[in-house]
Design a protein around this motif. Structure first.
Motif, PDB file in Angstrom:
ATOM      1  N   GLU A 107       0.824  -1.209   0.000  1.00 31.23           N
ATOM      2  CA  GLU A 107       0.000   0.000   0.000  1.00 31.23           C
ATOM      3  C   GLU A 107       0.863   1.267   0.000  1.00 31.23           C
ATOM      4  N   PHE A 108       2.042   1.174  -0.601  1.00 35.37           N
ATOM      5  CA  PHE A 108       2.965   2.309  -0.596  1.00 35.37           C
ATOM      6  C   PHE A 108       2.323   3.570  -1.173  1.00 35.37           C
ATOM      7  N   ASP A 109       1.585   3.444  -2.260  1.00 33.46           N
ATOM      8  CA  ASP A 109       1.048   4.622  -2.939  1.00 33.46           C
ATOM      9  C   ASP A 109      -0.201   5.184  -2.280  1.00 33.46           C
ATOM     10  N   THR A 110      -0.909   4.377  -1.499  1.00 38.93           N
ATOM     11  CA  THR A 110      -2.169   4.849  -0.909  1.00 38.93           C
ATOM     12  C   THR A 110      -2.081   5.126   0.579  1.00 38.93           C
ATOM     13  N   ASP A 111      -1.187   4.457   1.288  1.00 39.84           N
ATOM     14  CA  ASP A 111      -1.034   4.636   2.725  1.00 39.84           C
ATOM     15  C   ASP A 111       0.074   5.666   2.980  1.00 39.84           C
ATOM     16  N   PRO A 112      -0.210   6.735   3.731  1.00 36.97           N
ATOM     17  CA  PRO A 112       0.850   7.733   3.984  1.00 36.97           C
ATOM     18  C   PRO A 112       2.044   7.147   4.718  1.00 36.97           C
ATOM     19  N   HIS A 113       1.813   6.081   5.492  1.00 40.57           N
ATOM     20  CA  HIS A 113       2.909   5.399   6.186  1.00 40.57           C
ATOM     21  C   HIS A 113       2.707   3.896   5.993  1.00 40.57           C
ATOM     22  N   PRO A 114       3.104   3.370   4.833  1.00 35.47           N
ATOM     23  CA  PRO A 114       2.826   1.972   4.495  1.00 35.47           C
ATOM     24  C   PRO A 114       3.502   0.994   5.442  1.00 35.47           C
ATOM     25  N   LYS A 115       2.791  -0.129   5.677  1.00 36.52           N
ATOM     26  CA  LYS A 115       3.272  -1.153   6.598  1.00 36.52           C
ATOM     27  C   LYS A 115       3.981  -2.263   5.832  1.00 36.52           C
ATOM     28  N   LEU A 116       5.030  -2.793   6.452  1.00 38.43           N
ATOM     29  CA  LEU A 116       5.812  -3.866   5.846  1.00 38.43           C
ATOM     30  C   LEU A 116       5.056  -5.193   5.973  1.00 38.43           C
ATOM     31  N   VAL A 117       4.882  -5.885   4.825  1.00 37.79           N
ATOM     32  CA  VAL A 117       4.177  -7.165   4.815  1.00 37.79           C
ATOM     33  C   VAL A 117       5.154  -8.334   4.806  1.00 37.79           C
ATOM     34  N   SER A 118       6.270  -8.193   4.084  1.00 33.48           N
ATOM     35  CA  SER A 118       7.232  -9.295   4.043  1.00 33.48           C
ATOM     36  C   SER A 118       8.603  -8.781   3.641  1.00 33.48           C
ATOM     37  N   SER A 119       9.615  -9.576   3.984  1.00 31.69           N
ATOM     38  CA  SER A 119      10.998  -9.265   3.629  1.00 31.69           C
ATOM     39  C   SER A 119      11.683 -10.551   3.186  1.00 31.69           C
ATOM     40  N   TYR A 120      12.316 -10.519   2.005  1.00 36.13           N
ATOM     41  CA  TYR A 120      13.103 -11.656   1.504  1.00 36.13           C
ATOM     42  C   TYR A 120      14.528 -11.169   1.309  1.00 36.13           C
ATOM     43  N   SER A 121      15.480 -11.844   1.943  1.00 38.80           N
ATOM     44  CA  SER A 121      16.865 -11.383   1.948  1.00 38.80           C
ATOM     45  C   SER A 121      17.812 -12.478   1.492  1.00 38.80           C
ATOM     46  N   VAL A 122      18.920 -12.050   0.860  1.00 35.07           N
ATOM     47  CA  VAL A 122      19.971 -12.981   0.474  1.00 35.07           C
ATOM     48  C   VAL A 122      21.314 -12.369   0.844  1.00 35.07           C
ATOM     49  N   GLU A 123      22.135 -13.171   1.502  1.00 37.33           N
ATOM     50  CA  GLU A 123      23.499 -12.784   1.841  1.00 37.33           C
ATOM     51  C   GLU A 123      24.390 -13.297   0.711  1.00 37.33           C
ATOM     52  N   LEU A 124      25.038 -12.401  -0.018  1.00 30.20           N
ATOM     53  CA  LEU A 124      25.681 -12.784  -1.271  1.00 30.20           C
ATOM     54  C   LEU A 124      26.920 -13.655  -1.086  1.00 30.20           C
ATOM     55  N   ARG A 125      27.617 -13.513   0.005  1.00 29.14           N
ATOM     56  CA  ARG A 125      28.837 -14.318   0.163  1.00 29.14           C
ATOM     57  C   ARG A 125      28.505 -15.779   0.447  1.00 29.14           C
ATOM     58  N   SER A 126      27.507 -16.021   1.279  1.00 24.46           N
ATOM     59  CA  SER A 126      27.143 -17.398   1.622  1.00 24.46           C
ATOM     60  C   SER A 126      25.949 -17.898   0.823  1.00 24.46           C
ATOM     61  N   SER A 167       7.599 -12.850   7.347  1.00 22.00           N
ATOM     62  CA  SER A 167       6.263 -12.333   7.050  1.00 22.00           C
ATOM     63  C   SER A 167       5.751 -11.553   8.252  1.00 22.00           C
ATOM     64  N   TYR A 168       5.224 -10.357   7.976  1.00 24.52           N
ATOM     65  CA  TYR A 168       4.626  -9.532   9.017  1.00 24.52           C
ATOM     66  C   TYR A 168       3.110  -9.458   8.859  1.00 24.52           C
ATOM     67  N   ALA A 169       2.574 -10.307   7.975  1.00 24.40           N
ATOM     68  CA  ALA A 169       1.149 -10.216   7.641  1.00 24.40           C
ATOM     69  C   ALA A 169       0.257 -10.360   8.866  1.00 24.40           C
ATOM     70  N   ASP A 170       0.651 -11.209   9.824  1.00 28.31           N
ATOM     71  CA  ASP A 170      -0.179 -11.440  11.008  1.00 28.31           C
ATOM     72  C   ASP A 170       0.314 -10.679  12.231  1.00 28.31           C
ATOM     73  N   SER A 171       1.284  -9.801  12.025  1.00 30.48           N
ATOM     74  CA  SER A 171       1.824  -9.045  13.153  1.00 30.48           C
ATOM     75  C   SER A 171       0.876  -7.922  13.554  1.00 30.48           C
ATOM     76  N   ALA A 172       0.750  -7.705  14.861  1.00 27.35           N
ATOM     77  CA  ALA A 172      -0.121  -6.636  15.359  1.00 27.35           C
ATOM     78  C   ALA A 172       0.599  -5.297  15.424  1.00 27.35           C
ATOM     79  N   ASN A 173       1.916  -5.315  15.204  1.00 23.95           N
ATOM     80  CA  ASN A 173       2.688  -4.077  15.325  1.00 23.95           C
ATOM     81  C   ASN A 173       3.775  -4.069  14.260  1.00 23.95           C
ATOM     82  N   ARG A 174       3.355  -3.823  13.021  1.00 25.33           N
ATOM     83  CA  ARG A 174       4.258  -3.933  11.874  1.00 25.33           C
ATOM     84  C   ARG A 174       5.183  -2.725  11.740  1.00 25.33           C
ATOM     85  N   PRO A 175       6.374  -2.946  11.181  1.00 28.54           N
ATOM     86  CA  PRO A 175       7.226  -1.804  10.825  1.00 28.54           C
ATOM     87  C   PRO A 175       6.542  -0.963   9.752  1.00 28.54           C
TER      88      PRO A 175
END
Length: 487
Positions: free
Chosen positions: A378-397, A404-412
């Motif tokens: 909701e980046f374009d519609t929410d003035p302060h959009p909430k984080l739903v998920s994060s996928y990360s890769v560490e390039l060396r390893s 997932s923050y979908a069910d979190s009550a206090n999202r970033p």
């Protein structure tokens, strides 16, 4: 595919009413296109086969339980969708993958469940996985583990198309064409219905690409409209009409994009000049003195990616994105405007571990090498959009993680949205006005408190403010809270 282990594999087959995620990804990546034959090897209940057949694909499926009858016919594209993860015997896993590769004429699409789903799989440890109470088995793969396994069995250089989805191509030409489509944008041709508009379309191409197109690169209708002109006449008309400044910008853009592609290709295994798609070959000829020179410059670019000082300098010099003490954050719409070495950084991570389909902001860490794709739907519609998920890769390893923050009550959540975008993005003025209003209201005086929903709500209450869309207004029945005076 059924071995002596005898787990209840049939119970893992899902009744699908729509295409599976791997099949959708293959369509997005133009691996599934009209005219190709498709085999779903281990198709379960046949949901993907039905959907593809309804879409006029020549699709067939085989499964040892649900579709065991008839011969297994090779196809251009073979889908091995969530099969390897349900096989208990590692040797049978290898043989199944090997057989799928033998059946593939152009590309094998392999997908499995990944380790981040372990909280969804309940059961006891068994072999190298988990045996559930229903007597089904799951071996959850790491993203790099899956890519490495497919490469070892097929002997082909593989590409991670998305998390848990790997492509193994039968030819280097097909693999390189896929990489090129991801990095070198397809031409967007202006609509043409007569000679004049056709010439205008070619002029637009030249201004964007920095060179004239070949006839083979043009849409058929456009080529037919220009068919009565010889090459020298067309060149003269186009060069006379093109803006020299825009053509120069186009040359610079094509030069950087070609370097990016060649650097990514080296990261993944570079082929000879003749294996490059025609448009890339023509860009090399137009922008460089030789393919050798282009490759040398691309090699230097890849080496710069290992230089912490250079990468930090590129982040500080970037015209887009929000730079923090640990990373650069850039909105999806602004990624192509990052310095080329930073675009290379993101592409290398995507090829190694797969770029997720849904993401809004990419995070490039400058302390070490790690990339995260963050989804704020909701980046374009929410003035302060909430984080739903994060996928990360560490390039060396090549270790990956998913949260997932979908069910979190206090999202970033995000603040100062304009900082993630290109300064010329049309939404920047609106977002900047909101940020300025929030600063004046004193909402950013305690930055350590406002990074989550509850903390931000508390600061809004403290300052007597509320939000109406992207406007900050005084909350009903509250007095203004003055900000501390700064000398």
């Amino acid at each position: 595919m059924q071995g002596m282990w005898a787990s209840e594999r049939r119970l893992t087959a899902i009744g699908r009413t729509a295409l599976s995620m791997p099949a959708k990804q293959a369509m997005v990546d133009r691996q599934l296109v009209p005219g190709v034959t498709v085999l779903d090897y281990g198709c379960g209940r046949g949901g993907d086969v039905r959907s593809l057949t309804q879409m006029q694909f020549n699709a067939s499926g085989w499964d040892p339980v649900y579709r065991p009858e008839g011969p297994v016919v090779p196809a251009d594209v073979v889908l091995l969708t969530y099969v390897l993860n349900i096989i208990e015997d590692p040797e049978e896993r290898l043989q199944t993958l090997k057989r799928a590769w033998e059946l593939a004429g152009t590309v094998l699409v392999v997908s499995t469940r990944l380790t981040w789903e372990k909280n969804k799989v309940k059961g006891e440890e068994f072999a190298d996985g988990v045996l559930t109470s229903r007597q089904t088995f799951q071996h959850l793969f790491g993203a790099s583990e899956l890519r490495k396994l497919v490469q070892e069995v097929t002997g082909a250089r593989c590409v991670s198309a998305a998390p848990g989805v790997v492509y193994a191509f039968k030819s280097d030409e097909a693999r390189i064409a896929f990489l090129a489509r991801r990095i070198v944008p397809d031409a967007e041709w202006l609509a043409s219905d007569d000679t004049t508009s056709a010439i205008t379309a070619v002029v637009d191409y030249m201004e964007h690409r920095g060179r004239l197109p070949r006839l083979e690169e043009m849409p058929q209708q456009l080529a037919e409209l220009l068919g009565h002109l010889n090459g020298s006449d067309l060149q003269r008309l186009v060069r006379r009409s093109a803006d020299p400044g825009k053509v120069t910008d186009g040359v610079n853009r094509s030069t950087l994009t070609t370097l990016l592609f060649l650097a990514v290709e080296l990261f993944h295994g570079r082929g000879p000049f003749g294996t490059l798609p025609l448009s890339v070959q023509l860009d090399v000829r137009a922008c460089f003195s030789s393919y050798l020179e282009a490759c040398k410059r691309a090699d230097r670019l890849l080496l710069k990616l290992r230089d912490d000082i250079y990468v930090r300098g590129a982040m500080r010099a970037s015209k887009v994105g929000k730079l923090t003490p640990t990373a650069l954050y850039v909105h999806r719409r602004a990624v192509d405007s990052m310095p080329t070495v930073l675009r290379l950084y993101e592409h290398c991570a995507a090829i190694a571990a797969g770029r997720p389909a849904d993401w809004t902001v990419v995070k490039l860490r400058h302390d070490g090498r790690a990339v995260s794709w963050l989804d704020y739907p909701e980046f374009d519609t929410d003035p302060h959009p909430k984080l739903v998920s994060s996928y990360s890769v560490e390039l060396r390893s090549l270790d990956t993680s998913y949260i997932s923050y979908a069910d979190s009550a206090n999202r970033p959540l995000l603040h100062r949205k304009h900082e993630f975008l290109h300064p010329e993005d049309l939404d920047v003025p609106k977002y900047r006005r909101l940020t300025d209003a929030e600063v004046r209201a004193g909402l950013y005086e305690r930055p350590h408190l406002i990074g989550t929903e509850s903390g931000w709500e508390a600061e809004l209450n403290r300052c007597g403010r509320t939000l109406r869309g992207h406007r900050l207004v005084r909350a009903v029945g509250t007095a203004d809270v003055p900000s501390p005076r700064r000398e």
